[in-house]
Structures are given as structure tokens and as C-alpha cells.
Design an enzyme around this catalytic site. Structure first.
Site: not given
Lengths: 524, 97
Positions: A89, A164, A188
Site C-alpha cells: 500500500k 482505504s 481499512s
């Protein structure tokens, strides 16, 4: 799966789990270059549609793979993830490589060091494939807050992948990476894992180092694995978990060998269902899938009882005070001075001059007095241009809640309710070993559905947020499919530092069901 | 509790954000909605509850007071939007230049 010829192997390498790939790599049946190339090819094929990656490091990944293959072939020792590609990420620092947090603010930022989890992956000889898309600064539940465009759900490209960590979830779901790292501040990891049909684990606060994880809400953020199975999650967590002197909130206690422990089923498992998690707002299909999953546990001899987390209904409100407060403080560092974006100075100074003249002509003394000086205006324009709407909203909310006169009413009040939420879990875990329930109230919604209504977006997090506030471990595993073919997730929650229990329970379920092996059809 | 446009403007200055008219209007409405929602906490009696800022019992962590390498200047300045090789450069704060 049979491996009759190398050609067959090359055709379906991306269908294998990390554990299966590792086994074949160890036996020298396949090479890391072959595996890495297969995933790169898959990215080329499907990521123009999905947009899970912000950056793919083709050359770097192949060079790493080649070096690992050479070491293995020479009989030299290799690390526990040797040759396995991992997607990261883009909230985790990679030395010298862009780390954008999906924000214009950090579009050209190249960190001077690796996040500890990234360094651990390198030391374990993992191959770093690239950086995945996300909501800007990890703020959001749909991935629509990326400054570089949304990720699309591989199961239905008109829908959101969840956020997210939507890029990491979609990358794993669409077979573009066997393993990925995400981060979870209020859901997330778990929310996109549920909506994309992958396995995601949010470790206990303090289990994994946050050093080099770009801070959103420091008392809530945790890094965790997003994978195709519980076994793979165990593999990845074993590598990234553990104490780090560079993060004083990482806890110094031994890391179990999760990958080794995971095959032992749990006997006499006591599962709790929080009655607050099955109330109003829960989609009927999600409820049915979750209850069906709980019956699978009962078939293993688990006992199930209803419990109560009486302060559940306050979790979203508590979180949307605490997280923005911490965010407003953490994001103060983006000032256009030290690193990241800065507004164009020439036009900024011209703007100030125009304002000054207008005020002088109008004879507005107060206005002149109140005018920003050049430095303040530089900060304000830099942040106005560098941050997207959701980040601005949270910075504003946090600044307001922490401002003089409101601190006690908002921030202090929320911290007290946070304690009550934690105590609910402590009491529940005196009676049960695990809590089971939904991850999200509904399956993935359509892109654009909630963008104009931040509050309804926030309420989508209602089942995941309390684990972050309480600091406990929690996981999402695929447990069903909606009538429209969208994945549904089962959430398992465990007391602090009981990741092993979570993983073993998840593996029990996955050994008896095949929801986690379902693959989206991207050809249609 | 609703928030006024003037308050939003004041908070924008504190947050070092410049908001245009349209953003101020949207922000005033959306912050108002969110603040009205979090009012929910008001119904809880939290007298005597110890605030919880952190999930762990955090304590001070010490390390040996020994000199060690830190980020060198070149690396520290590498990402700066403007620098002169020694310092970060920002618009003049004092006086007019």
C-alpha cells in the site's frame, strides 16, 4: 493441481496461493522470475481496468527475483518469503521510491528510508511488485478519495473495492499479487477485504511496527496482511510482526510462528455474537451469509452465544472525533516547506498583492490587519491545493474539536467513551474466545453512491471501527456471495495479541468452505 | 450543534487551509451534519471514566544516550520544494522583501 508441464505451470502461476507458490519455489519446480513475470503479465492485462497499482516496479521486481533465484540455485540461504511477490500500500515508505499516499501533496515524494515492514519484507527476500492505490492518506471507505482515480472492484467494475486499502484488496482478488500489505485505522484492511473477497487481518495495536507508515491516526493505525487465505496471512504476518526499537508503541513480546500453528484446529471454541451487530441497517444477504458461516463453526463443535457490546452505537461518533483530531495534528507536517508539494510562490504573492490593493482602495483597515502574511498564505494555498476534499474535511473537523473551548466536549468526551468501548470487549472476552459478525453492512456499493454524503460513508465503518478504538485483533474472511455475485465478509475479533487464535479459526473455516477460492471473472 | 460559516473560516485559518466560497458553504453544511451526529455521545454519562488516549498502557521508553548516525543534510533536503543546500527556503516572514 497437477504440474504436468512447465507450460501449464506458467499459465496458472497466478492462481496459486502464496503458500503453494512458496512450496514450489522451495522445491525448485518454479523460479521467482517466472512467478514475478506471471504476476507482472497479469497486471498488464487487467490493471488498466482495475487500477489497483499506482506504480509497478517491473525492472526492480525482476532484478530482485533474479538475484533470489541465483542465491537459491547456488544453495545459499534465502529468507522465509524468498521469491514471492508482494504489493505494498502506498502509505508505506519505500526508500528512494515514490510514496504518495494517493495524494497530490506527496506525488513526488521519495522517502529517505524504508518502513520497518518493508525492510522486513526485503530481509525475508520477498519481491516488491509495486505500490497500491488507496484513499488519500488512508482516509475513506471506498477508495474514491485517491487523487489518482478510484480503484474498481474486480467483481463488478462499476462498484467500489472498499477502502482505504482498496488497491491491495483488488490486487489480491484479481490475481495481480499473491500477497499485499494494507493498513487499518477504522476498517481499512477488513472492509476492502470483505468487499473484494480476500482475507485481511488487522493486528492488535502494537503487534506490527508503524515506523515508516505515513501517520493518519497514530493511536489507531496498524499494518496487516491481505491475502488469498488465512494460511497466507499467517505467512506474511510472521514476517512483519514484532518489536521495533524505532516504534516505541510496538510491543516487545515474542511473535508466534503463525504459519506453523495455523493448521491446528481450535477445540471447544466459544463464539460470541454481539446482538448490536445484527440490528437495523444490516443487509439481509449479509446477515444470512454471516449466520451460515457461524453454523459452519457449530458443525466443528463450537458453542455460540449472544453477547452484548452495549457501547457499539457510539463507536462511529467516537472514532470520527478521535481519528480527525489525530489526523489534524499528524497532517500539520505538510507545510510546503520540508517535503512534498508547495504552491506556486509567484502567483501566491500576486494574489496577496491584489487583495492588499483592494482592501486599501476600500479603506478596510481591519481587513488589512487580518490579511495572511506570505508564509501563512503559502501554507494555506499549499494545503488547499495539495489535499483532497475528504482530507480537508477531517483536518477541519479535528482542528475544530481540539480548538479552545471545544476540547473537553469533543476530544476528552470521545476518549472516555473509547474506554467504555474497550471495556465492553474485555467483558465479552471473559465469556467467549472470539466474536463473529459482519464486516460491512452491505456488499460493495456503486462508485459515486456516497461521495456527496460523508456521514453515510462514515457509517459504513460501523462494525469495524470499534476494534481499532479498543486496539484488539480482527480479521475479515470471505463467507458468501450476494445475489449479484458480490463477496461478503465474515469478521472475527479476538482479544489483544490473539492473532494466532484468529488465524487458526479462519483456517478451520477455510478448510471446510471454498468462498476464499472464488475468483472474479475479469473476462466478461 | 450547527457550526457557523464564520467559525468554519476561523478553523480554516487554524488548520492552515484556504477555502473558497463554495468550499466554505459545503464545509459548513457537512461539518454541521457530522457534529450533529457526534452529539450522540452527550447521552452517555462518562463521569468518573478515565480517558483512554491509547490502546496500550504506554510507558516511557529509554535508549542508551549514545551518539548515532542521523539523516544527512543532503537526504533531509532532497525532498524540499526549495532549499539553498543548507536550509529550507520559505517566503519572508518578517518585513517586506
Amino acid at each position: 493441481m497437477e504440474w504436468s508441464s512447465p507450460r501449464d505451470a506458467a499459465m496458472s502461476l497466478t492462481d496459486l496461493t502464496a503458500t503453494q507458490l512458496l512450496d514450489r519455489l522451495r522445491k525448485a519446480e518454479i523460479t521467482s522470475v517466472g512467478v514475478t513475470q506471471a504476476f507482472l503479465d497479469r497486471i498488464d492485462k487487467v490493471d488498466t481496468t482495475i487500477r489497483a497499482f499506482l506504480r509497478v516496479d517491473r525492472d526492480g521486481a525482476l532484478a530482485q527475483a533474479e538475484a533470489i533465484d541465483a542465491r537459491r540455485q547456488a544453495g545459499k540461504p534465502v529468507g522465509p518469503l524468498a521469491g514471492l511477490p508482494v504489493a505494498i500500500k502506498d502509505v508505506l515508505c519505500t526508500a528512494g521510491e515514490p510514496t504518495t499516499c494517493a495524494s497530490r501533496m506527496l506525488e513526488h515524494f521519495r522517502p529517505p528510508y524504508d518502513a520497518t515492514v518493508v525492510a522486513r519484507l526485503r530481509a525475508a527476500d520477498a519481491v516488491l511488485l509495486g505500490k497500491t492505490n488507496m484513499d488519500e492518506f488512508a482516509m475513506g471507505g471506498s477508495n474514491e478519495n485517491s487523487a489518482f482515480g478510484p480503484v474498481r472492484n474486480p467483481w463488478d467494475t462499476d462498484r467500489i473495492p472498499g477502502g482505504s486499502s482498496g488497491g491491495s484488496a483488488a490486487a489480491v482478488a484479481a490475481r495481480m499479487a499473491p500477497l499485499a500489505l494494507g493498513s487499518d485505522t477504522g476498517g481499512s484492511i477488513r472492509c476492502p477485504a470483505a468487499l473484494c473477497g480476500v482475507t485481511g487481518l488487522k493486528p492488535t495495536y502494537g503487534r506490527v511496527s508503524r515506523y515508516g507508515l505515513v501517520a493518519f491516526a497514530s493511536s489507531l493505525d496498524q499494518v496487516g496482511p491481505m491475502t488469498r487465505s488465512a494460511e497466507d496471512a499467517a505467512l506474511l504476518l510472521s514476517v512483519v510482526a514484532g518489536h521495533d526499537p524505532a516504534d516505541s508503541t510496538s510491543v516487545n513480546r515474542p511473535v508466534p510462528d503463525y504459519a506453523k500453528a495455523i493448521k491446528q484446529p481450535l477445540s471447544g471454541l466459544r463464539i460470541g455474537l454481539a446482538r448490536e451487530h445484527f440490528g437495523e441497517g444490516l443487509d439481509a444477504e449479509v446477515e444470512r451469509a454471516v449466520r451460515e458461516a457461524i453454523r459452519v463453526y457449530e458443525s466443528f463443535g463450537a458453542t455460540v452465544r449472544e453477547i452484548s457490546l452495549p457501547h457499539s452505537k457510539y463507536a462511529v461518533a467516537t472514532y470520527y472525533i478521535i481519528a480527525p483530531c489525530e489526523a489534524s495534528s499528524n497532517l500539520a507536517r505538510y507545510d510546503g516547506a520540508h517535503y512534498g508539494y508547495r504552491t506556486d510562490e509567484k502567483s501566491m504573492l500576486a494574489e496577496l498583492e491584489t487583495e492588499r490593493r483592494a482592501l486599501e482602495v476600500a479603506g478596510d483597515r481591519d481587513g488589512l490587519e487580518a490579511m495572511d502574511n506570505a508564509l501563512i498564505r503559502m501554507y494555506r494555498r499549499t494545503r488547499a491545493e495539495g489535499f483532497g476534499p475528504e482530507v480537508k474535511r477531517r483536518v477541519m473537523l479535528g482542528t475544530y474539536a481540539l480548538s479552545a473551548g471545544y476540547y473537553d466536549a469533543y476530544y476528552l468526551k470521545a476518549l472516555k467513551v473509547r474506554r467504555l468501548i474497550r471495556e465492553d470487549f474485555d467483558k465479552a472476552f471473559e465469556q467467549v474466545d472470539l466474536l463473529a459478525g459482519p464486516v460491512t453492512p452491505t456488499p460493495a456499493f456503486k462508485l459515486g453512491d456516497k461521495v456527496d454524503d460523508p456521514l453515510s460513508m462514515y457509517l459504513f465503518d460501523l462494525f469495524t471501527i470499534s476494534a481499532n478504538l479498543a486496539g484488539i485483533a480482527a480479521m475479515s474472511i470471505p463467507c458468501g456471495s450476494s445475489g449479484q455475485g458480490l463477496p461478503i465478509g465474515l469478521q472475527l475479533q479476538a482479544p489483544p495479541f490473539e492473532e494466532e487464535r484468529l488465524l487458526r479459526a479462519a483456517r478451520m473455516y477455510q478448510s471446510a468452505t471454498n468462498w476464499h477460492t472464488m475468483e472474479p471473472d475479469l473476462e466478461k | 450543534m450547527a457550526i457557523s460559516r464564520e467559525e468554519v473560516e476561523k478553523v480554516a485559518l487554524l488548520a492552515r487551509l484556504q477555502l473558497d466560497d463554495a468550499e466554505l458553504a459545503t464545509m459548513t453544511e457537512q461539518l454541521g451534519d457530522i457534529l450533529a451526529y457526534v452529539e450522540l455521545l452527550g447521552e452517555l454519562d462518562t463521569a468518573g471514566v478515565e480517558p483512554m488516549a491509547h490502546a496500550l498502557d504506554v510507558c516511557d521508553v529509554f535508549r542508551t544516550d549514545a551518539a548515532r548516525e542521523s539523516l544527512d543534510r543532503e537526504k533531509a533536503l532532497a525532498n524540499a520544494p526549495k532549499h539553498d543546500g543548507k536550509c529550507y527556503r520559505v517566503p519572508a516572514v518578517l518585513g517586506e522583501s
